[in-house]
Design an enzyme around this catalytic site. Structure first.
Site, short mmCIF file in Angstrom:
data_model
loop_
_atom_site.label_atom_id
_atom_site.label_comp_id
_atom_site.label_asym_id
_atom_site.label_seq_id
_atom_site.Cartn_x
_atom_site.Cartn_y
_atom_site.Cartn_z
CG ASP A 163 -1.76 1.22 1.37
OD1 ASP A 163 -1.72 2.08 0.46
OD2 ASP A 163 -2.47 1.34 2.39
CE LYS B 2 -1.87 6.88 -3.40
NZ LYS B 2 -2.37 5.95 -2.36
CD GLU C 51 -4.95 3.27 -2.49
OE1 GLU C 51 -5.75 4.14 -2.09
OE2 GLU C 51 -3.77 3.52 -2.81
CG ASP D 261 -9.55 4.13 0.57
OD1 ASP D 261 -9.01 4.81 1.46
OD2 ASP D 261 -8.93 3.37 -0.18
#
Lengths: 175, 620
Positions: free
Chosen positions: B25, B87, B184, B206
């Protein structure tokens, strides 16, 4: 087991070739085939490229049969009826007025940013689509009148397009 | 006599070796690596027993990289060279990044993807992410005791083509074999679904550090079918920090901040946010480098009020995904909460109110994605038995299209199509005798190409001259199970063909990746550098040993000046052999080797003389 690319979509899923469809059976057959064909099933094998074609075919077939408009269009193709003109833009003259009315209602609700009106329109559309689908089932399955069904496919495609229009008008109002 | 067993060709008769596979992850705030051990998914920890790796990379002045917990301190002491939340920059241009004014980096605008200027030169977000991934790979290899067969790397479901490509490039740069890019929320659903043996329609909410996804899944007999996904790749916990930061600036009446103080204030804001998750009010107190003080108190109610628009913003993708799936909130059997930011009570309350039920929070929201990815990695590596198979049927989040006349996007593949998917569409020529056609591939839902993301441009040449509208050019879009696109075009009457793997404009080619990997061998601070150091140490020890032997045997061959010069170099090498500077060590070895070249030659001559002593040339 690999996917037989020569089979038509109905045979691929082991379903009878008709418009009325057991949606649950379609979903189960889709899962069963993808259980074998999906690239995830071949990821550990040295050459997994070849498996891609089977998985693509199964998804293409499922997408085509799942929606009534594309399923009907596919049945017409199998029956040799030209579908070139079926794009939701051309309609039989007797439905032209009906369509103009829908468009006006959508544009009015969109301009007014009226969520309630858009939702009522969506509900009305769904009822209308339901009866068009029933008519299609009769034309294709009961009377084998594919020429007439071609007109009905156009009507249904138009309604699908309108549905997308309503959805995107609603999406614009989500915030 | 026992019958010999012969296996079917291509199948092994012996149970195959367990292949080492991990799930990673790669998060905005924290990253994790997990694996399946004895049938159970577990997160792998560092030497201190910590599973989370803060996604922070510090490029040190003078060389070297610190990562994770080791880099946290540098966020304030060296903010320009300490990259957090990288990210958010993956596959993005400068124009895509919000709040650049409160980000301390020096950005460089490059076609397709921005870069960050650091003390160690210009770094792309791909390289920075690769540095994080490399540490996780090393952790996994050390922990599992071998080289990895492959990894499943997770990405936000709403990541577009450019962001996915960037993630895959980063993994390859880190030396990982990517088994699959996994969304994810889908990874989280696997971890939840297999734990609870659930059936029915579930929503995965999420909210991570920098991205938000909402996926609607239908679970039936081990099949995870994604019905629709939506999200916002620029919305996450970071934005809640930023609201608090702005609030503090407004209320503390302080002068414009230095980059160090800006970082301090942002970190304090995050601490306040986390405290407000468990308490009704929190002190917002810090002393700035400028000498000024911030001394405020934030109540939970005030925090909720200032971040209400952000919470509302999360509900937009929820509504859109439900609409695309043709469902209403009451059709959803359970809502799975994923990502550290879902710990905030007002997020949980908003979700509970919208769906009319309490969300599920029984798995650790920080770890559930990595655990699900590990389970999928284990399956993809071929470690599971046939009867424990599950299947993930995921979708493409954003429509793919081609630019047509008038700058409009003609959608070829529409959002939420199940992967893998291929669709073809026919186009034709616009002018008589037209022999080439150019294509512009875009991604997004908007009608105008200018409102979509441009992915690639390519040309089909060599179309035989025909009347306008006579040529039949069939363009095929294919999206694989990673959600990555390739496009081909073919003139169907003649078979002239052109095809490309869509590389977003920033495009790292395979050659560039190979080049970066080579550079990595020379400059990387991780395993490769430490291996190089170890090799130099062994070489230095060998050389010192050889010198000691030679001096004790033939030291008389050297005059006093020569001897003292060599001894000085030996002393210098002994001094640095235990250090960490491989290049200094390499210089020391070279110097001593050079200084003893002549000595070695003289020794050679003496030993030859000794060998020949007392013998005539005929005897040899």
């Amino acid at each position: 087991m690999s996917v037989d690319l020569s089979l038509d979509f109905f045979s691929l899923f082991g379903l009878p070739r008709r418009f009325r469809l057991d949606e649950e059976a379609l979903g189960r057959a889709w899962h069963t085939l993808q259980n074998e064909a999906h690239p995830d099933r071949h990821a550990h094998l040295p050459d997994s490229r070849g498996a891609m074609q089977g998985a693509l075919r199964v998804n293409e077939a499922y997408a085509a049969l799942k929606k009534p408009a594309t399923r009907a269009q596919y049945l017409l193709e199998l029956g040799g009826v030209s579908v070139d003109a079926i794009d939701g833009n051309t309609v039989a003259p007797e439905y032209l007025f009906e369509q103009l009315e829908w468009y006006e209602a959508l544009e009015e609700a969109r301009a007014a940013k009226d969520i309630g009106a858009l939702e009522r329109l969506a509900a009305r559309l769904q009822t209308q689509a339901g009866s068009v689908i029933e008519q299609m089932a009769e034309q294709i399955d009961d009377f084998r009148d594919l020429e007439k069904a071609a007109d009905t496919v156009r009507r249904l495609k138009f309604l699908d397009k309108l549905r997308l229009g309503i959805d995107s008008a609603l999406a614009a109002l989500d915030n | 006599m026992a019958l010999l067993q012969i296996a079917e060709p291509g199948q092994s008769a012996v149970p195959h070796k367990h292949r080492l596979a991990v799930g990673i992850d790669l998060g905005t705030t924290n990253s994790l690596v997990a694996t399946v051990r004895n049938g159970i998914a577990v997160c792998l920890t560092d030497e201190q027993g910590r599973a989370l790796l803060p996604s922070v990379v510090h490029y040190r002045d003078g060389g070297g990289i610190s990562l994770g917990f080791d880099a946290l301190g540098a966020r304030v002491s060296d903010p320009r060279n300490t990259i957090v939340s990288v990210k958010r920059f993956m596959g993005r241009g400068l124009g895509d990044v919000a709040h650049t004014e409160s980000i301390p980096y020096i950005f460089e605008e490059m076609p397709g993807m921005l870069r960050l200027r650091t003390v160690q030169g210009s770094k792309s977000p791909v390289e920075i992410s690769a540095d994080l991934l490399r540490v996780l790979r090393q952790r996994a290899e050390a922990s599992l005791g071998g080289e990895l067969t492959g990894a499943v790397v997770t990405v936000p479901a709403y990541f577009d083509e450019a962001q996915r490509q960037a993630t895959r490039d980063a993994a390859r740069l880190a030396g990982l074999h990517v088994l699959r890019l996994l969304n994810e929320p889908t990874a989280a659903a696997v971890a939840y679904g297999l734990d609870n043996a659930s059936e029915g329609v579930y929503a995965v909410f999420d909210l991570g550090g920098g991205t938000f996804d909402l996926s609607i899944l239908k679970l039936t007999h081990g099949v995870f079918e994604v019905l629709a996904t939506n999200g916002d790749t620029a919305l996450g916990g970071d934005d809640f920090d930023h609201r608090l930061y702005c609030w503090a600036l407004d209320n503390a009446h302080i002068a414009p901040l230095s980059v160090e103080d800006a970082r301090r204030l942002l970190m304090a804001a995050r601490a306040v946010k986390e405290l407000l998750t468990i308490s009704e009010e929190a002190p917002f107190h810090l002393r700035l480098g400028s000498g000024e003080e911030v001394d405020l108190t934030v109540t939970r109610a005030a925090f909720f009020e200032m971040t209400r628009p952000l919470v509302q913003k999360t509900l937009i993708p929820v509504k859109r995904a439900l609409r695309d799936a043709g469902l209403s909130p009451k059709d959803v059997k359970g809502i799975v909460m994923v990502g550290g930011a879902t710990r905030m009570p007002h997020i949980q309350r908003a979700v509970a109110e919208f769906f009319g039920q309490e969300p599920l929070t029984n798995l650790d929201p920080d770890r559930v994605v990595a655990l699900g990815a590990a389970m999928q990695a284990n399956a993809l590596a071929g470690n599971r038995r046939e009867d424990e198979g599950w299947l993930l049927l995921d979708v493409i989040p954003l429509s793919l299209g081609l630019e047509t006349m008038g700058g409009l996007s003609e959608k070829i593949i529409t959002r939420n199509a199940t992967l893998p998917v291929a669709r073809a569409q026919e186009f034709t020529t616009f002018k008589d005798g037209q022999t080439a056609m150019s294509f512009h591939v875009v991604q997004g839902e908007r009608e105008l190409v200018s409102d979509c993301r441009s992915l690639a441009r390519f040309e089909l040449r060599g179309i035989p001259p025909m009347a306008a509208g006579a040529a039949r050019i069939r363009v095929t879009f294919q999206v694989d199970a990673d959600g990555l696109l390739s496009v081909s075009a073919r003139e169907t009457s003649t078979g002239v063909e052109a095809s490309i793997h869509v590389k977003p404009s920033y495009g790292l080619t395979d050659d560039e990746i190979a080049g970066m990997l080579r550079d990595g061998l020379e400059y990387a601070d991780g395993d490769l550098a430490s291996r190089a150091l170890r090799e130099q140490q062994v070489e230095a020890e060998r050389l010192l040993e050889a010198c000691a032997q030679a001096l004790s045997a033939d030291g008389d061959l050297l005059d006093e000046t020569e001897l003292s010069a060599i001894n000085a170099l030996i002393a210098r090498l002994r001094e640095i052999i235990g250090g960490h500077d491989a290049s200094a060590l390499s210089d020391g070895i070279a110097a001593l080797s050079r200084a003893t070249e002549d000595f070695a030659a003289r020794r050679m001559n003496r030993s030859l003389r000794d060998a020949f002593a007392g013998r005539s040339i005929d005897e040899l």
